[in-house]
Design an enzyme around this catalytic site. Sequence first.
Site, PDB file in Angstrom:
ATOM      1  N   ASP A  58      43.419  29.556  -6.448  1.00 26.54           N
ATOM      2  CA  ASP A  58      42.107  29.270  -5.873  1.00 26.54           C
ATOM      3  C   ASP A  58      41.173  28.630  -6.900  1.00 26.54           C
ATOM      4  OD1 ASP A  58      42.354  32.114  -6.848  1.00 26.54           O
ATOM      5  OD2 ASP A  58      40.181  32.037  -6.648  1.00 26.54           O
ATOM      6  N   ASP A  62      35.309  26.249 -12.660  1.00 27.39           N
ATOM      7  CA  ASP A  62      35.232  27.703 -12.504  1.00 27.39           C
ATOM      8  C   ASP A  62      35.615  28.429 -13.787  1.00 27.39           C
ATOM      9  OD1 ASP A  62      34.520  29.985 -11.263  1.00 27.39           O
ATOM     10  OD2 ASP A  62      36.217  30.099  -9.923  1.00 27.39           O
TER      11      ASP A  62
END
Length: 458
Positions: A257, A267
């Site tokens: 993800d 991220d």
Amino acid sequence: MAASPQPARYRPETTILDLGDAFYDSVEPARFPETRLRFRNQRAAASVGLDHLTDAEWLAHFGRFEPLSGTLQTPLALRYHGHQFRQYNPEIGDGRGFLYAQLRDDRDRLMDLGTKGSGQTPYSRFGDGRLTLKGGVREVLATEMLEALGVETSRSFSLIETGEALDRGDEPSPTRSSVLVRLSHGHVRIGTFQRLAYERDAENMARLVDYVLRHFYNEPGGGDAAARLLEHVVRGTARLAASYMAAGFVHGVLNSDNINVTAESFDYGPWRFAPTWDPAFTAAYFDHAGLYAFGRQPEAIHWDAAQLAISLRLLAEAEPLIAALDGFGDHYQRAVSDAILWRLGVRPRDPATDRALVQTIEKALRSGKTPIDRFFFDAFGGAVPDTPAYQAFAEAREALADYTPRATRDHSYWHGAEPCSMLIDEVEAIWARIADADDWTAFEAKVAAIREMGAALI
């Protein structure tokens, strides 16, 4: 004389809405007690035509999330699943962020403004949807350093302190809070496809494949679209893995993800830069098995790409997907040679020669324990110093003599005594000054130093 670069025009988009509401949920941003601007990336803002905003307008859009004109009028929390440390989790999604806006950049790419720490969503589970100020500072430093080192990365667009006291079990609490805005080349993850495969939703899977090909790779859908998409992702993620290695970077959490299908890095949680070329070096204290250790990152990213291939079996036969996936190794070998030679400031020759040189350099870095940043600083331009500190590099020195420099050492950066690094002790020292005295001078000076290094590497 060449014309001066023109400022980018603001060109809003809403293409995500073409996918339909099976891909996202409308959400409300958190209301914060205060909004104090701590970092404004004017360089990134100029690339999307938002550099004209006043600070008051900036706070309104990126602290209170008043909509930008012409783009999304309601924030969207995106839906996805993913493998987290190889365990499949169907209970995730945008849990403390959302897609805030879409727009075109000065390269005509479709870009997203996404958030981190902007409040709870349907996927927050039991989290508060917030981001610590330390986490925001760390992400700014990571993205600035990676951009300077040639890694395709999301860019920290804005960091605003929000005036809440947060409790965290893994750091001193209460701690200060923030909201971060990222500028990214899309937010479609491998996990976005995994969710559709999990739900056996072939119709929306086909729609997503066509969307990604059309908007991120400028190709039509239909036909062999799934295999073509996988080829793009395999090539791009191999390049991403290679760029991490050349930068000495450890992402820390390479879950499926956290892999963007545009192969742009994003991220950042427990990231670190490795001091030396230690394949076992890890970034996350909870990565007990070293799954995402420095030297295992190409393997980890390849595994994530395989999860995309598995998901795409909903649309395509296995043979073309396997063929695309099998190309990862060759793409990686070429990309890591190119990335290391770029950081050394020399031009590639031929694949076999370049690969042999890179293997020699990697072996010397491992055996000599020479700091990664020190080596690339001293050897930039292709000349490894003939000093006792570089005894392990005799073979590399001889091989590099046949390479042509692509850049000189004329930039003032190369006249300094020390390379620009971003090791954990300095990150903690920068944060300590902010936490103890609200002193942002070291943070601001570091961003300036990183950008100076980036200019010297071009």
